[in-house]
Scaffold this active site. Structure first.
Site, PDB file in Angstrom:
ATOM      1  CG  HIS A  37      43.843  34.214  24.763  1.00  0.00           C
ATOM      2  ND1 HIS A  37      44.857  33.724  25.572  1.00  0.00           N
ATOM      3  CD2 HIS A  37      43.059  34.948  25.588  1.00  0.00           C
ATOM      4  CE1 HIS A  37      44.689  34.159  26.809  1.00  0.00           C
ATOM      5  NE2 HIS A  37      43.589  34.907  26.850  1.00  0.00           N
ATOM      6  CG  HIS A  39      39.350  33.017  29.027  1.00  0.00           C
ATOM      7  ND1 HIS A  39      40.575  32.448  29.279  1.00  0.00           N
ATOM      8  CD2 HIS A  39      39.596  34.336  28.802  1.00  0.00           C
ATOM      9  CE1 HIS A  39      41.514  33.392  29.219  1.00  0.00           C
ATOM     10  NE2 HIS A  39      40.937  34.534  28.923  1.00  0.00           N
ATOM     11  CB  THR A  83      43.018  33.443  37.254  1.00  0.00           C
ATOM     12  OG1 THR A  83      42.254  34.626  36.975  1.00  0.00           O
ATOM     13  CG2 THR A  83      44.345  33.498  36.519  1.00  0.00           C
ATOM     14  NE  ARG A 130      46.625  32.434  30.630  1.00  0.00           N
ATOM     15  CZ  ARG A 130      45.673  33.312  30.887  1.00  0.00           C
ATOM     16  NH1 ARG A 130      44.647  32.982  31.668  1.00  0.00           N
ATOM     17  NH2 ARG A 130      45.714  34.516  30.387  1.00  0.00           N
ATOM     18  CE1 TYR A 163      48.195  39.176  30.147  1.00  0.00           C
ATOM     19  CE2 TYR A 163      46.638  38.306  31.736  1.00  0.00           C
ATOM     20  CZ  TYR A 163      47.032  39.309  30.867  1.00  0.00           C
ATOM     21  OH  TYR A 163      46.253  40.430  30.718  1.00  0.00           O
ATOM     22  CG  HIS A 187      46.853  39.344  26.011  1.00  0.00           C
ATOM     23  ND1 HIS A 187      46.194  38.490  25.155  1.00  0.00           N
ATOM     24  CD2 HIS A 187      46.281  39.130  27.235  1.00  0.00           C
ATOM     25  CE1 HIS A 187      45.253  37.817  25.829  1.00  0.00           C
ATOM     26  NE2 HIS A 187      45.296  38.173  27.086  1.00  0.00           N
ATOM     27  CG  ASP A 263      41.033  38.053  26.489  1.00  0.00           C
ATOM     28  OD1 ASP A 263      41.208  36.946  27.036  1.00  0.00           O
ATOM     29  OD2 ASP A 263      41.016  39.118  27.126  1.00  0.00           O
TER      30      ASP A 263
HETATM   31  C1  0GY Z   1      42.911  37.340  29.724  1.00  0.00           C
HETATM   32  C2  0GY Z   1      43.202  38.461  30.603  1.00  0.00           C
HETATM   33  C3  0GY Z   1      42.925  38.587  31.917  1.00  0.00           C
HETATM   34  C4  0GY Z   1      42.466  37.544  32.770  1.00  0.00           C
HETATM   35  C5  0GY Z   1      42.860  36.258  32.731  1.00  0.00           C
HETATM   36  O1  0GY Z   1      42.798  34.095  33.489  1.00  0.00           O
HETATM   37  C6  0GY Z   1      42.425  35.234  33.701  1.00  0.00           C
HETATM   38  O2  0GY Z   1      41.744  35.562  34.660  1.00  0.00           O
HETATM   39  O3  0GY Z   1      43.695  35.840  31.832  1.00  0.00           O
HETATM   40  C7  0GY Z   1      43.140  39.905  32.542  1.00  0.00           C
HETATM   41  O4  0GY Z   1      42.468  40.198  33.540  1.00  0.00           O
HETATM   42  O5  0GY Z   1      43.992  40.676  32.046  1.00  0.00           O
HETATM   43  O6  0GY Z   1      43.749  36.959  28.903  1.00  0.00           O
HETATM   44  O7  0GY Z   1      41.837  36.776  29.827  1.00  0.00           O
END
Ligand code: 0GY
Length: 308
Positions: A37, A39, A83, A130, A163, A187, A263
């Site tokens: 996990h 990004h 996101t 996702r 999520y 998580h 993360d």
């Molecule tokens: C994570 C957690 C967060 C954000 C996102 O895709 C995202 O923006 O997942 C968060 O803000 O809790 O897993 O990266």
């Protein structure tokens, strides 16, 4: 180099950038370890952030991710669409192509995706989609839309990554269990770690996994779930101790359906940015034997992401 007309992005006020110089972990991960996990963010000048995003991060491109992977002794990454890029998966796909066989991906999709685009994503290394239902991160997407996407990706052998936060599981569970694929929960379903391990909230999550052998959990994000926070003493490497019992419980109860991830680059943290080396040292506390570590870090993610 920035193109002359490239959009300029201003970070969300108070944004915490990723740790500039993570420590080298003292826990040595086994060969083949997967960070399941993480990004990539932009860079925004090359891969613009989505107009509908709820935050604007610091740039955190693939080269920084690969450097972190190497520093921590990790072999491979599963890059999950964040996101802030909406359903534009170009930054993620670019990172997958650069990584070769060393990365797989989980994308976000809208219903307009064509079969040819899905085939191209699969060829690039995508193995999941996702569904992020946190209202602070995404606008509401009707269930029917998500069901239609799940039906499209199931024949490819992909799974759905979800999520959500713990109080929402009761309402969401029938939807999750109706999906035609494996379901991987980010998580640990975000438990409130000030509540008891054997209390109703975490109990619901454990039952969810017990009753549905297609459900997996990422025992990730202690830095986000912790109330105790990072170690108080400089040089102390046992961080986020209040999260350990929750993660360890899942690792021991469901050794074949747990995944671990950093993360990185840790979006939307408010009070501190973790030292990623400490996150690796945390693994030895949540998976106390070599056998559990191998399942969590190597065998499980390899089976889920690298079986074809
Ligand atoms: C994570 C957690 C967060 C954000 C996102 O895709 C995202 O923006 O997942 C968060 O803000 O809790 O897993 O990266």
């Amino acid at each position: 180099m920035t193109e002359p007309n490239a959009p300029a992005f201003e970070m969300t006020p108070g944004w915490l950038p990723f740790h500039p110089d993570p420590s080298v972990p003292t826990f040595r991960v086994p060969p083949g370890t997967v960070d399941a996990h993480c990004h990539v963010f932009g860079p925004g000048a090359e891969f613009p952030y989505a107009p509908e995003r709820k935050y604007t991060p610091c740039d955190a491109g693939k080269d920084r991710l690969f450097a972190l992977r190497d520093r921590l002794g990790i072999s491979r990454n599963v890059i999950v669409q964040a996101t802030c890029h909406g359903t534009d998966n170009r930054a993620l796909v670019d990172a997958l192509r650069a990584a070769g066989d060393r990365a797989r991906g989980v994308v976000s999709l809208d219903l307009a995706v064509t079969d040819a685009e899905l085939a191209e994503l699969h060829a690039a290394g995508v193995r999941g989609v996702r569904f992020n239902v946190l209202r602070r991160l995404v606008d509401f997407t009707p269930r029917e839309g998500l069901e239609a996407i799940a039906a499209r990706i199931a024949p490819l052998g992909w799974h759905v990554v979800v999520y959500f936060e713990a109080p929402d599981l009761e309402e969401l569970e029938p939807f999750f269990t109706s999906l035609p694929t494996d379901v991987v929960v980010d998580h640990m379903g975000r438990p409130d770690v000030t509540r008891p391990l054997d209390g109703p909230e975490f109990g619901r999550f454990v039952r969810f996994m017990e009753q549905h052998p297609t459900v997996w959990a990422k025992v990730s994000c202690p830095e986000r779930l912790s109330v105790a926070g990072p170690p108080a003493l400089d040089g102390e490497r046992n961080a986020y101790r209040d999260v350990v019992p929750f993660a360890r419980f899942l690792v021991e109860r469901f050794p074949d359906r747990v995944l671990w991830g950093t993360d990185w680059p840790h979006p939307n943290l408010r009070d501190h940015m973790p030292d990623d080396g400490l996150l690796v040292d945390h693994i030895a506390h949540i998976a106390p034997t070599a056998e559990l570590q191998r399942a969590l870090l190597v065998d499980n993610p390899t089976r889920l992401y690298w079986s074809d």
